[in-house]
Write a protein that holds these residues in place. Structure first.
Motif, PDB file in Angstrom:
ATOM      1  N   ILE A 130    -101.695 -11.691  26.741  1.00 22.32           N
ATOM      2  CA  ILE A 130    -101.222 -12.818  26.009  1.00 22.32           C
ATOM      3  C   ILE A 130    -101.058 -13.934  27.014  1.00 22.32           C
ATOM      4  O   ILE A 130    -101.507 -15.297  26.802  1.00 22.32           O
ATOM      5  CB  ILE A 130     -99.830 -12.469  25.473  1.00 22.32           C
ATOM      6  N   ALA A 131    -100.272 -13.802  28.156  1.00 21.76           N
ATOM      7  CA  ALA A 131     -99.985 -14.693  29.144  1.00 21.76           C
ATOM      8  C   ALA A 131    -101.379 -15.474  29.535  1.00 21.76           C
ATOM      9  O   ALA A 131    -101.099 -16.689  29.523  1.00 21.76           O
ATOM     10  CB  ALA A 131     -99.288 -14.291  30.214  1.00 21.76           C
ATOM     11  N   MET A 132    -102.421 -14.755  29.860  1.00 18.17           N
ATOM     12  CA  MET A 132    -103.385 -15.236  30.223  1.00 18.17           C
ATOM     13  C   MET A 132    -104.063 -16.305  29.101  1.00 18.17           C
ATOM     14  O   MET A 132    -104.658 -17.396  29.646  1.00 18.17           O
ATOM     15  CB  MET A 132    -104.669 -14.270  30.732  1.00 18.17           C
ATOM     16  N   ILE A 133    -104.159 -15.754  28.107  1.00 14.02           N
ATOM     17  CA  ILE A 133    -104.667 -17.007  26.815  1.00 14.02           C
ATOM     18  C   ILE A 133    -104.010 -18.127  27.247  1.00 14.02           C
ATOM     19  O   ILE A 133    -104.310 -19.289  26.928  1.00 14.02           O
ATOM     20  CB  ILE A 133    -104.559 -15.885  25.521  1.00 14.02           C
ATOM     21  N   LEU A 134    -102.471 -17.858  26.946  1.00 14.33           N
ATOM     22  CA  LEU A 134    -101.606 -19.246  27.051  1.00 14.33           C
ATOM     23  C   LEU A 134    -101.855 -19.960  28.079  1.00 14.33           C
ATOM     24  O   LEU A 134    -101.883 -21.229  27.898  1.00 14.33           O
ATOM     25  CB  LEU A 134     -99.999 -18.654  26.941  1.00 14.33           C
ATOM     26  N   GLU A 135    -101.947 -19.186  29.231  1.00 14.80           N
ATOM     27  CA  GLU A 135    -102.490 -20.242  30.431  1.00 14.80           C
ATOM     28  C   GLU A 135    -103.793 -20.913  30.258  1.00 14.80           C
ATOM     29  O   GLU A 135    -103.642 -22.109  30.700  1.00 14.80           O
ATOM     30  CB  GLU A 135    -102.146 -19.510  31.626  1.00 14.80           C
ATOM     31  N   ASP A 136    -104.602 -20.384  29.744  1.00 17.74           N
ATOM     32  CA  ASP A 136    -105.891 -20.895  29.612  1.00 17.74           C
ATOM     33  C   ASP A 136    -105.932 -22.043  28.467  1.00 17.74           C
ATOM     34  O   ASP A 136    -106.647 -22.900  28.650  1.00 17.74           O
ATOM     35  CB  ASP A 136    -106.751 -19.859  29.372  1.00 17.74           C
ATOM     36  N   MET A 137    -105.030 -22.053  27.477  1.00 18.89           N
ATOM     37  CA  MET A 137    -105.017 -23.124  26.345  1.00 18.89           C
ATOM     38  C   MET A 137    -104.016 -24.153  26.554  1.00 18.89           C
ATOM     39  O   MET A 137    -103.636 -24.838  25.676  1.00 18.89           O
ATOM     40  CB  MET A 137    -104.805 -22.241  25.156  1.00 18.89           C
ATOM     41  N   LYS A 138    -103.201 -24.024  27.578  1.00 24.18           N
ATOM     42  CA  LYS A 138    -101.903 -24.891  27.791  1.00 24.18           C
ATOM     43  C   LYS A 138    -102.199 -26.264  27.404  1.00 24.18           C
ATOM     44  O   LYS A 138    -101.433 -26.947  26.828  1.00 24.18           O
ATOM     45  CB  LYS A 138    -101.288 -24.446  29.082  1.00 24.18           C
ATOM     46  N   ASP A 139    -103.292 -26.888  27.713  1.00 22.09           N
ATOM     47  CA  ASP A 139    -103.535 -28.190  27.912  1.00 22.09           C
ATOM     48  C   ASP A 139    -103.923 -28.679  26.362  1.00 22.09           C
ATOM     49  O   ASP A 139    -104.005 -29.679  25.845  1.00 22.09           O
ATOM     50  CB  ASP A 139    -104.976 -28.665  28.648  1.00 22.09           C
ATOM     51  N   MET A 140    -104.286 -27.770  25.389  1.00 16.77           N
ATOM     52  CA  MET A 140    -104.567 -27.900  23.855  1.00 16.77           C
ATOM     53  C   MET A 140    -103.135 -28.124  23.273  1.00 16.77           C
ATOM     54  O   MET A 140    -103.262 -28.675  22.105  1.00 16.77           O
ATOM     55  CB  MET A 140    -105.186 -26.720  23.277  1.00 16.77           C
ATOM     56  N   TYR A 141    -102.128 -27.675  23.787  1.00 14.84           N
ATOM     57  CA  TYR A 141    -100.844 -27.556  22.935  1.00 14.84           C
ATOM     58  C   TYR A 141     -99.884 -28.367  23.776  1.00 14.84           C
ATOM     59  O   TYR A 141     -98.950 -27.756  24.387  1.00 14.84           O
ATOM     60  CB  TYR A 141    -100.315 -26.202  22.626  1.00 14.84           C
ATOM     61  N   PRO A 142     -99.724 -29.895  23.942  1.00 17.07           N
ATOM     62  CA  PRO A 142     -98.932 -30.543  24.996  1.00 17.07           C
ATOM     63  C   PRO A 142     -97.661 -30.627  24.491  1.00 17.07           C
ATOM     64  O   PRO A 142     -97.187 -30.481  23.244  1.00 17.07           O
ATOM     65  CB  PRO A 142     -99.621 -32.014  24.889  1.00 17.07           C
ATOM     66  N   GLY A 143     -96.740 -30.584  25.206  1.00 16.07           N
ATOM     67  CA  GLY A 143     -95.107 -30.271  24.750  1.00 16.07           C
ATOM     68  C   GLY A 143     -94.553 -28.861  24.186  1.00 16.07           C
ATOM     69  O   GLY A 143     -93.547 -28.885  23.781  1.00 16.07           O
TER      70      GLY A 143
END
Length: 232
Positions: A130-143
């Motif tokens: 889960i953490a890898m997915i979130l790290e990979d997508m962090k720029d898609m969900y600013p803030g």
């Protein structure tokens, strides 16, 4: 002692142990293979130079070595088998549907925190996936801030997961097929460990996304609300 009598006594205390184990942990061993269960207890007897099931049982109750003994027994009895991105469909759905919907909800509600709970994390592969997915997508969900709480009953499993070091067998997801989903995460988020042939360590960015907590969700109060719960 007569071998049959010895076997009968062993069976009696093994049955008593199953009841005791369930009362203390909430885990029902009724459908456990008795031969397997007894073999695992015998491993403990040998390690501790204990001569019989009865002596072991009395040691746990009379000497009150319950917590440490149960933790060690959980470590050898329960299933620790897991894998990174195990049943990948759930992770795809999490990435493509759940996260966008929650992000939209957070924007409407003017909040910035999503809370994720993983129950029974074995050796940590699920929360790290889960953490890898979130790290990979962090720029898609600013803030957006996302916390991952990973709960496990066995302290040794938690310690293993916190270390984040996995041997080739535990990294088999990334080596199965060339076209596996999320396969590119291996090069992004794993670092070879010097002196451990074939072992890799998850980088700090991923490890720091997961907070581990020892608890038994059958008996312990979660005392919080979560947006997503993984319980595989």
């Amino acid at each position: 002692m007569d071998e049959q009598l010895k076997a009968d006594i062993e069976e009696f205390f093994a049955e008593r142990f199953k009841v005791f184990f369930e009362n203390k942990t909430g885990q029902n061993l009724t459908n456990y293979n008795m031969a397997f269960l007894k073999s695992k207890i015998k491993e403990k007897l040998k390690d501790q130079n204990i001569s019989s099931f009865r002596e072991f049982f009395e040691k746990m109750i009379i000497n009150q070595h319950i917590d440490s003994e149960l933790d060690d027994l959980f470590y050898i009895i329960i299933n620790r088998e897991s894998d990174f991105f195990r049943y990948s469909d759930q992770f795809v759905y999490f990435r493509d549907h759940v996260l966008p919907e929650l992000y939209h909800t957070c924007q409407k509600e003017n909040r910035c925190l999503i809370k994720i709970l993983c129950i029974g994390i074995a050796l940590g592969q699920e929360p790290y996936s889960i953490a890898m997915i979130l790290e990979d997508m962090k720029d898609m969900y600013p803030g957006l801030m996302i916390s991952i709480e990973a709960n496990e009953m066995v302290q040794k499993n938690i310690d293993f997961a916190r270390d984040g070091v996995y041997d080739p067998n535990l990294l088999r997801y990334f080596n199965r097929y060339d076209d596996y989903l999320f396969k590119e995460f291996f090069d992004k988020y794993f670092i070879p460990v010097n002196g451990k042939d074939g072992s890799y360590e998850i980088n700090n960015a991923i490890r720091q996304r997961v907070n581990y907590r020892k608890m038994n969700v059958i008996f312990d109060d979660l005392s919080d609300e979560y947006d997503i719960i993984f319980c595989r």
